[in-house]
Every structure is written in structure tokens, then in C-alpha cells.
Design a protein around this motif. Structure first.
Motif, PDB file in Angstrom:
ATOM      1  N   TRP A  36       0.846  -1.204   0.000  1.00 23.77           N
ATOM      2  CA  TRP A  36       0.000   0.000   0.000  1.00 23.77           C
ATOM      3  C   TRP A  36       0.879   1.251   0.000  1.00 23.77           C
ATOM      4  O   TRP A  36       0.657   2.190  -0.774  1.00 23.77           O
ATOM      5  N   GLY A  37       1.887   1.256   0.860  1.00 25.09           N
ATOM      6  CA  GLY A  37       2.774   2.416   0.938  1.00 25.09           C
ATOM      7  C   GLY A  37       3.520   2.664  -0.365  1.00 25.09           C
ATOM      8  O   GLY A  37       3.660   3.814  -0.803  1.00 25.09           O
ATOM      9  N   ARG A  38       3.978   1.614  -1.018  1.00 25.27           N
ATOM     10  CA  ARG A  38       4.711   1.793  -2.275  1.00 25.27           C
ATOM     11  C   ARG A  38       3.777   2.243  -3.395  1.00 25.27           C
ATOM     12  O   ARG A  38       4.171   3.031  -4.255  1.00 25.27           O
ATOM     13  N   MET A  39       2.565   1.764  -3.402  1.00 28.04           N
ATOM     14  CA  MET A  39       1.605   2.211  -4.411  1.00 28.04           C
ATOM     15  C   MET A  39       1.259   3.685  -4.231  1.00 28.04           C
ATOM     16  O   MET A  39       1.126   4.435  -5.189  1.00 28.04           O
ATOM     17  N   HIS A  40       1.099   4.100  -2.988  1.00 29.63           N
ATOM     18  CA  HIS A  40       0.632   5.459  -2.713  1.00 29.63           C
ATOM     19  C   HIS A  40       1.744   6.491  -2.705  1.00 29.63           C
ATOM     20  O   HIS A  40       1.476   7.673  -2.909  1.00 29.63           O
ATOM     21  N   GLY A  41       2.990   6.056  -2.466  1.00 32.75           N
ATOM     22  CA  GLY A  41       4.059   7.034  -2.270  1.00 32.75           C
ATOM     23  C   GLY A  41       4.247   7.983  -3.435  1.00 32.75           C
ATOM     24  O   GLY A  41       4.135   9.213  -3.282  1.00 32.75           O
ATOM     25  N   LEU A  42       4.529   7.444  -4.618  1.00 35.64           N
ATOM     26  CA  LEU A  42       4.737   8.308  -5.778  1.00 35.64           C
ATOM     27  C   LEU A  42       3.448   9.005  -6.201  1.00 35.64           C
ATOM     28  O   LEU A  42       3.484  10.137  -6.693  1.00 35.64           O
ATOM     29  N   VAL A  43       2.312   8.342  -6.007  1.00 30.28           N
ATOM     30  CA  VAL A  43       1.034   8.975  -6.353  1.00 30.28           C
ATOM     31  C   VAL A  43       0.825  10.229  -5.511  1.00 30.28           C
ATOM     32  O   VAL A  43       0.435  11.284  -6.025  1.00 30.28           O
ATOM     33  N   ALA A  44       1.082  10.123  -4.219  1.00 28.29           N
ATOM     34  CA  ALA A  44       0.905  11.277  -3.339  1.00 28.29           C
ATOM     35  C   ALA A  44       1.838  12.419  -3.738  1.00 28.29           C
ATOM     36  O   ALA A  44       1.433  13.585  -3.771  1.00 28.29           O
ATOM     37  N   LEU A  45       3.087  12.104  -4.039  1.00 27.47           N
ATOM     38  CA  LEU A  45       4.019  13.139  -4.485  1.00 27.47           C
ATOM     39  C   LEU A  45       3.508  13.819  -5.757  1.00 27.47           C
ATOM     40  O   LEU A  45       3.623  15.041  -5.910  1.00 27.47           O
ATOM     41  N   GLU A  46       2.920  13.028  -6.642  1.00 26.12           N
ATOM     42  CA  GLU A  46       2.429  13.580  -7.907  1.00 26.12           C
ATOM     43  C   GLU A  46       1.183  14.427  -7.691  1.00 26.12           C
ATOM     44  O   GLU A  46       1.066  15.530  -8.233  1.00 26.12           O
ATOM     45  N   VAL A  47       0.248  13.934  -6.897  1.00 27.74           N
ATOM     46  CA  VAL A  47      -0.995  14.675  -6.640  1.00 27.74           C
ATOM     47  C   VAL A  47      -0.700  16.013  -5.977  1.00 27.74           C
ATOM     48  O   VAL A  47      -1.318  17.038  -6.306  1.00 27.74           O
ATOM     49  N   TYR A  48       0.260  16.022  -5.058  1.00 23.11           N
ATOM     50  CA  TYR A  48       0.569  17.255  -4.328  1.00 23.11           C
ATOM     51  C   TYR A  48       1.565  18.145  -5.064  1.00 23.11           C
ATOM     52  O   TYR A  48       1.995  19.167  -4.528  1.00 23.11           O
ATOM     53  N   GLY A  49       1.918  17.773  -6.284  1.00 22.08           N
ATOM     54  CA  GLY A  49       2.725  18.647  -7.116  1.00 22.08           C
ATOM     55  C   GLY A  49       4.215  18.613  -6.849  1.00 22.08           C
ATOM     56  O   GLY A  49       4.946  19.479  -7.346  1.00 22.08           O
ATOM     57  N   HIS A  50       4.692  17.634  -6.093  1.00 19.80           N
ATOM     58  CA  HIS A  50       6.113  17.584  -5.763  1.00 19.80           C
ATOM     59  C   HIS A  50       6.937  16.841  -6.806  1.00 19.80           C
ATOM     60  O   HIS A  50       8.147  17.060  -6.917  1.00 19.80           O
ATOM     61  N   LEU A  51       6.296  15.955  -7.555  1.00 18.61           N
ATOM     62  CA  LEU A  51       7.047  15.116  -8.494  1.00 18.61           C
ATOM     63  C   LEU A  51       7.208  15.787  -9.846  1.00 18.61           C
ATOM     64  O   LEU A  51       8.233  15.609 -10.509  1.00 18.61           O
ATOM     65  N   GLY A  52       6.203  16.541 -10.278  1.00 23.42           N
ATOM     66  CA  GLY A  52       6.221  17.159 -11.596  1.00 23.42           C
ATOM     67  C   GLY A  52       7.462  17.974 -11.899  1.00 23.42           C
ATOM     68  O   GLY A  52       8.033  17.849 -12.997  1.00 23.42           O
ATOM     69  N   PRO A  53       7.935  18.817 -10.977  1.00 27.35           N
ATOM     70  CA  PRO A  53       9.144  19.604 -11.269  1.00 27.35           C
ATOM     71  C   PRO A  53      10.404  18.759 -11.406  1.00 27.35           C
ATOM     72  O   PRO A  53      11.416  19.245 -11.919  1.00 27.35           O
ATOM     73  N   GLN A  54      10.343  17.502 -10.954  1.00 22.56           N
ATOM     74  CA  GLN A  54      11.537  16.671 -10.944  1.00 22.56           C
ATOM     75  C   GLN A  54      11.633  15.740 -12.154  1.00 22.56           C
ATOM     76  O   GLN A  54      12.726  15.273 -12.493  1.00 22.56           O
ATOM     77  N   THR A  55      10.518  15.450 -12.800  1.00 21.55           N
ATOM     78  CA  THR A  55      10.546  14.524 -13.936  1.00 21.55           C
ATOM     79  C   THR A  55       9.413  14.850 -14.896  1.00 21.55           C
ATOM     80  O   THR A  55       8.326  15.258 -14.475  1.00 21.55           O
TER      81      THR A  55
END
Length: 242
Positions: free
Chosen positions: A193-212
Motif C-alpha cells: 500500500w505504501g509503495r503504491m501510494h508514495g509516488l502517487v501522493a508526491l504527484e498529486v501534491y505537485g512535488h514530483l512534476g518539477p523533478q521529472t
């Protein structure tokens, strides 16, 4: 005639209730969870302050129903994706659940934040928590995936866990459905559950987009690594090269 009138009133009430919920989610999108206010929604919909209380007694009642709606929609979506594949395709069903989770979350970011984000200030959930049926389905869905994977998960079968580590209600739910699963399997379900949600949460909250520029590629790689750690080879149709 009386039945027609009642039917029309019921439809109008349902339409107004749906509009109230949609307006609440829009306010949340614009101002965060704390922006959900019955009076603000009433003003936006040009309703009187007293009229909206005939639909929801309190703001917390509205939030509880919103959580139930969006959580149920999420679980419906991931279950449908999982069940589109045969039970024997364990790796494919795990990947389908994970992919559907990301798809739904990106399409419904406010719903994701309402379920998994910061709690709404002052919100008092009902006894048993909001959306208990959807939450139970989500827990059992993950437990089902792990139960199917467990015979193959040799790398984690020797993990040292006890039932006392987990919430009693969660233990009761999982053991009722899968009485032969050991506590290490429940630990694995939570890790998945944690691995499925980890990157999703970063993406939803806008933290992943600037990085990739390709967050979907990162997510697929993470899920393939997850499946590999379970020693389950992905089915050919799910394991294509990026």
C-alpha cells in the motif's frame, strides 16, 4: 399525481445534493479542505443559509458523505481494473490495481486529498470513521492480492511480525477473510500500500512534476520492482519496455 410529485421532489433533492457536493469539492480545490463551509456553499448556490441545512445538518455530515462518495468511487475503480484480469494473473492484478489507483487519483486530486491528505480542521468523524464500507473493501482488496501472492513471496515469508503490531479491527477484518495468512502477510500488504501510494501522493501534491517529465514511467518501474520483490514475473502484456 401525488406519486409523481414525490418523484419530482426526490429528483430535485438528489440534484441539489449532488450540486452541494460538487460545490464543496470545488471550494476545496480553490482553498483547501478548510474552505468547505455550508454557508459559503449556500452563497455560491444562491440558497438561503437555512435551506442548505435541510440537506446537511452540519458541515461534518457533508464531509463524511463526501469522503464516502469519493472513497467508494476509488475502490470501485481499482476493483474493476483488478477483476478485468483472471485470478491466476497475480502480477497483472497487482499492477492493474496500482495503475488504476494512480489514474483515479490524478483524475480526482481533490478526492485523493480528502481521503488521504491532511485532516479537515475541526472535523469530527462518526463512530467507526467515515466510509467504513469502502475502507474495509480497500483493506480486503489489498489483502486478497497479498493472499494470492503469498505462496510466491518467499523473500518476505520469514519476516518477524506479530498480530499485536496491528490495529485489532484491521487484524479481525483480514483474518476473517484469510484465516491462514500470518502477520507477516499483513505487514507486506501495508508495505505494498505504501509503495503504491508514495509516488502517487508526491504527484498529486505537485512535488514530483518539477523533478521529472515522465512520472508515469517512474511509477511503472516502481510497480515492476515491487512485483519482482514478490518473485512474481509480470505477465507479458504488462511487462513491455518503456
Amino acid at each position: 399525481m401525488g406519486q409523481q410529485t414525490l418523484g419530482r421532489r426526490a429528483r430535485l433533492r438528489a440534484q441539489t445534493t449532488a450540486e452541494i457536493k460538487a460545490t464543496a469539492l470545488r471550494h476545496m480545490a480553490e482553498g483547501g479542505p478548510d474552505a468547505i463551509s455550508l454557508r459559503a456553499i449556500a452563497r455560491d448556490m444562491q440558497m438561503s443559509g437555512s435551506a442548505i441545512y435541510s440537506y446537511f445538518d452540519t458541515r461534518d455530515a457533508l464531509i463524511t458523505e463526501l469522503i464516502d462518495d469519493v472513497y467508494t468511487a476509488l475502490v470501485d475503480h481499482v476493483e474493476a481494473a483488478r477483476d478485468a484480469l483472471p485470478p491466476g494473473d497475480v502480477a497483472g492484478r497487482i499492477l492493474a490495481w496500482a495503475t488504476a489507483l494512480r489514474e483515479w487519483s490524478l483524475a480526482n486530486p481533490q478526492g485523493f486529498r480528502l481521503i488521504y491528505g491532511d485532516p479537515v480542521a475541526g472535523y469530527q468523524p462518526p463512530p467507526g470513521g467515515p466510509a467504513p464500507d469502502a475502507a474495509k473493501r480497500a483493506c480486503l482488496g489489498l489483502a486478497d492480492l497479498i493472499a494470492a501472492a503469498w505462496p510466491h513471496a518467499r523473500a518476505v515469508q520469514d519476516a518477524d511480525h506479530t498480530w499485536a503490531e496491528f490495529a485489532p479491527a484491521l487484524v479481525d477484518t483480514v483474518r476473517a477473510a484469510h484465516p491462514d495468512l500470518p502477520p507477516a502477510a499483513l505487514a507486506l500488504a501495508l508495505r505494498v500500500w505504501g509503495r503504491m501510494h508514495g509516488l502517487v501522493a508526491l504527484e498529486v501534491y505537485g512535488h514530483l512534476g518539477p523533478q521529472t517529465h515522465e512520472p508515469d514511467r517512474l511509477y511503472r518501474a516502481e510497480m515492476r520492482d515491487l512485483i519482482k520483490s514478490l518473485e512474481i514475473a509480470p505477465a507479458d502484456r504488462h511487462s513491455g519496455q518503456d
